[in-house]
Design a protein around this motif. Structure first.
Motif, PDB file in Angstrom:
ATOM      1  N   LYS A 196       0.852  -1.196   0.000  1.00  0.00           N
ATOM      2  CA  LYS A 196       0.000   0.000   0.000  1.00  0.00           C
ATOM      3  C   LYS A 196       0.883   1.240   0.000  1.00  0.00           C
ATOM      4  O   LYS A 196       1.787   1.368   0.829  1.00  0.00           O
ATOM      5  CB  LYS A 196      -0.915   0.008   1.224  1.00  0.00           C
ATOM      6  CG  LYS A 196      -1.674   1.318   1.441  1.00  0.00           C
ATOM      7  CD  LYS A 196      -2.375   1.327   2.785  1.00  0.00           C
ATOM      8  CE  LYS A 196      -2.638   2.735   3.279  1.00  0.00           C
ATOM      9  NZ  LYS A 196      -1.428   3.418   3.798  1.00  0.00           N
ATOM     10  N   ILE A 197       0.600   2.166  -0.928  1.00  0.00           N
ATOM     11  CA  ILE A 197       1.408   3.377  -1.061  1.00  0.00           C
ATOM     12  C   ILE A 197       0.501   4.598  -0.969  1.00  0.00           C
ATOM     13  O   ILE A 197      -0.408   4.783  -1.781  1.00  0.00           O
ATOM     14  CB  ILE A 197       2.162   3.403  -2.410  1.00  0.00           C
ATOM     15  CG1 ILE A 197       3.014   2.138  -2.575  1.00  0.00           C
ATOM     16  CG2 ILE A 197       3.014   4.655  -2.518  1.00  0.00           C
ATOM     17  CD1 ILE A 197       3.629   2.003  -3.958  1.00  0.00           C
ATOM     18  N   VAL A 215      -0.405  -3.904  -5.693  1.00  0.00           N
ATOM     19  CA  VAL A 215       0.011  -2.562  -5.300  1.00  0.00           C
ATOM     20  C   VAL A 215      -1.221  -1.672  -5.177  1.00  0.00           C
ATOM     21  O   VAL A 215      -1.963  -1.486  -6.152  1.00  0.00           O
ATOM     22  CB  VAL A 215       0.993  -1.949  -6.317  1.00  0.00           C
ATOM     23  CG1 VAL A 215       1.381  -0.528  -5.891  1.00  0.00           C
ATOM     24  CG2 VAL A 215       2.234  -2.820  -6.460  1.00  0.00           C
ATOM     25  N   VAL A 216      -1.458  -1.145  -3.984  1.00  0.00           N
ATOM     26  CA  VAL A 216      -2.548  -0.199  -3.749  1.00  0.00           C
ATOM     27  C   VAL A 216      -1.951   1.199  -3.825  1.00  0.00           C
ATOM     28  O   VAL A 216      -1.028   1.528  -3.069  1.00  0.00           O
ATOM     29  CB  VAL A 216      -3.210  -0.413  -2.377  1.00  0.00           C
ATOM     30  CG1 VAL A 216      -4.328   0.609  -2.158  1.00  0.00           C
ATOM     31  CG2 VAL A 216      -3.737  -1.837  -2.254  1.00  0.00           C
ATOM     32  N   LEU A 217      -2.473   2.014  -4.730  1.00  0.00           N
ATOM     33  CA  LEU A 217      -1.916   3.339  -4.971  1.00  0.00           C
ATOM     34  C   LEU A 217      -3.000   4.392  -4.837  1.00  0.00           C
ATOM     35  O   LEU A 217      -4.017   4.345  -5.543  1.00  0.00           O
ATOM     36  CB  LEU A 217      -1.322   3.386  -6.385  1.00  0.00           C
ATOM     37  CG  LEU A 217      -0.544   4.633  -6.777  1.00  0.00           C
ATOM     38  CD1 LEU A 217       0.806   4.664  -6.077  1.00  0.00           C
ATOM     39  CD2 LEU A 217      -0.346   4.682  -8.293  1.00  0.00           C
ATOM     40  N   PHE A 262      -6.525   2.876  -6.089  1.00  0.00           N
ATOM     41  CA  PHE A 262      -6.578   1.907  -7.179  1.00  0.00           C
ATOM     42  C   PHE A 262      -5.602   0.769  -6.878  1.00  0.00           C
ATOM     43  O   PHE A 262      -4.598   0.972  -6.180  1.00  0.00           O
ATOM     44  CB  PHE A 262      -6.223   2.573  -8.500  1.00  0.00           C
ATOM     45  CG  PHE A 262      -7.236   3.586  -8.971  1.00  0.00           C
ATOM     46  CD1 PHE A 262      -8.376   3.184  -9.647  1.00  0.00           C
ATOM     47  CD2 PHE A 262      -7.054   4.934  -8.703  1.00  0.00           C
ATOM     48  CE1 PHE A 262      -9.326   4.115 -10.056  1.00  0.00           C
ATOM     49  CE2 PHE A 262      -7.995   5.874  -9.113  1.00  0.00           C
ATOM     50  CZ  PHE A 262      -9.127   5.465  -9.788  1.00  0.00           C
ATOM     51  N   VAL A 263      -5.930  -0.401  -7.411  1.00  0.00           N
ATOM     52  CA  VAL A 263      -5.098  -1.586  -7.152  1.00  0.00           C
ATOM     53  C   VAL A 263      -4.511  -2.075  -8.473  1.00  0.00           C
ATOM     54  O   VAL A 263      -5.239  -2.274  -9.455  1.00  0.00           O
ATOM     55  CB  VAL A 263      -5.919  -2.712  -6.492  1.00  0.00           C
ATOM     56  CG1 VAL A 263      -5.031  -3.919  -6.212  1.00  0.00           C
ATOM     57  CG2 VAL A 263      -6.561  -2.217  -5.202  1.00  0.00           C
ATOM     58  N   LEU A 299     -12.169  -6.338  -7.269  1.00  0.00           N
ATOM     59  CA  LEU A 299     -11.473  -5.510  -8.241  1.00  0.00           C
ATOM     60  C   LEU A 299     -12.198  -5.493  -9.573  1.00  0.00           C
ATOM     61  O   LEU A 299     -12.687  -6.525 -10.049  1.00  0.00           O
ATOM     62  CB  LEU A 299     -10.043  -6.017  -8.437  1.00  0.00           C
ATOM     63  CG  LEU A 299      -9.148  -6.006  -7.199  1.00  0.00           C
ATOM     64  CD1 LEU A 299      -7.728  -6.439  -7.568  1.00  0.00           C
ATOM     65  CD2 LEU A 299      -9.138  -4.637  -6.538  1.00  0.00           C
ATOM     66  N   ILE A 300     -12.225  -4.302 -10.194  1.00  0.00           N
ATOM     67  CA  ILE A 300     -12.852  -4.093 -11.493  1.00  0.00           C
ATOM     68  C   ILE A 300     -11.824  -3.399 -12.385  1.00  0.00           C
ATOM     69  O   ILE A 300     -11.289  -2.347 -12.013  1.00  0.00           O
ATOM     70  CB  ILE A 300     -14.118  -3.219 -11.376  1.00  0.00           C
ATOM     71  CG1 ILE A 300     -15.119  -3.867 -10.405  1.00  0.00           C
ATOM     72  CG2 ILE A 300     -14.753  -3.003 -12.745  1.00  0.00           C
ATOM     73  CD1 ILE A 300     -16.255  -2.957 -10.003  1.00  0.00           C
TER      74      ILE A 300
END
Length: 302
Positions: free
Chosen positions: A216-217, A241-243, A298-299, A278-279
């Motif tokens: 997570k960032i 990665v979660v941004l 967003f992932v 997730l989409i």
């Protein structure tokens, strides 16, 4: 699936969208204290106060009001994007996983992840702000699962300048404050400059260290530096990665470049649905504009 946690998170969402009257009736003492503190004492002194909050996942944590008011009143971070992110993590993280929290703040998502990965898992939290890290360290002191590091994450291992805002705006602490110069609050709430060590994720998670399943960032404009410094890790281990990503009006060039680099590394971007699933979402700017929101989590996954 952690059905009970998802059910408890629904209560956070209900409180977040409820009327002020309902929030008052749910916890009158806390509500009156938090609102009164912000309107009276904080306005006069510009100093926060530390209070204990009961999170929806059962781990008590300290927050500093007024910055942590939502957690204090609802048991969770109450913005829609943060509720959806919590749902995603509850369904994604498994016992024994490693979770990396870059920009951990007071440790809300780190503590949630610790509950999810269990005693055989690991949570690594990075926080550059000295004052915020002090709260984070207190919150994770009792957990054998969480490591809290007082440092920035970047593309080089060096000592860098970092800027801390007063408590009401400390979620905007960052390496670059020029992005906030047009904000009305910036003229009154000036940042303090400190120096902190910076690490790269490639070096921190060098083999044979366990690698994160989810990264997570949330670093207020330094996303590209974090991704550059994690390129080998992302190619080797392919964590999700979660941004946090901002709309173009909020000076999102760094976010656009970070997303582009992730795609070069083989990642595909997704938005998080209301159910935490997730989409696929190829055009992040267009999505934010269509939804009329200024940011979202967003992932990116391979």
């Amino acid at each position: 699936m952690n059905t009970d946690l998802l059910h408890q998170l629904e209560r956070v969402e209900q409180l977040a969208t409820a009327s002020k009257l309902l929030r008052l009736l749910r916890a009158p003492g806390r509500y009156l204290y938090a609102i009164g503190f912000r309107l009276l004492r904080y306005r006069a002194t510009k100093k926060g106060v530390m209070k204990q909050a009961a999170t929806f996942f059962g781990t008590p944590m300290m927050v500093v009001l007024p910055a942590g008011t939502d957690i204090y009143l609802t048991g969770g971070k109450s913005h829609d994007s943060e509720i959806r992110l919590a749902r995603f993590l509850i369904q994604r993280l498994q016992p024994g996983d490693v979770f990396a929290d870059v920009g951990a703040h007071f440790g809300y998502f780190s503590l949630l992840a610790a509950r999810l990965v269990g005693p055989k898992g690991q949570v690594v939290a990075f926080e550059a702000s000295a004052t915020t890290h002090a709260v984070l360290a207190q919150n994770v002191a009792a957990s054998a699962v969480v490591q809290a590091h007082h440092c920035a994450v970047s593309d080089q291992q060096e000592t860098i300048s970092f800027y801390e805002f007063p408590i009401l705006y400390n979620e905007f602490n960052s390496l670059d404050v020029t992005q906030f110069e047009d904000e009305k609050w910036f003229k009154e709430f000036k940042p303090t400059k400190i120096t902190v060590p910076a690490v790269t994720l490639d070096a921190f998670f060098a083999s044979p260290s366990p690698v994160p399943a989810v990264l997570k960032i949330d670093v207020e404009g330094a996303e590209l530096k974090v991704i550059r410094g994690a390129a080998k890790l992302l190619e080797r281990a392919a964590p999700a990665v979660v941004l946090e990503y901002l709309e173009p009006k909020r000076h999102n060039t760094g976010h656009q470049q970070a997303a582009a680099l992730l795609r070069e590394l083989g990642y595909q971007s997704h938005r998080i649905g209301a159910d935490g699933q997730l989409i696929v979402c190829a055009d992040l700017d267009a999505y934010l504009q269509a939804e009329q929101i200024d940011s979202d989590n967003f992932v990116f996954v391979k």
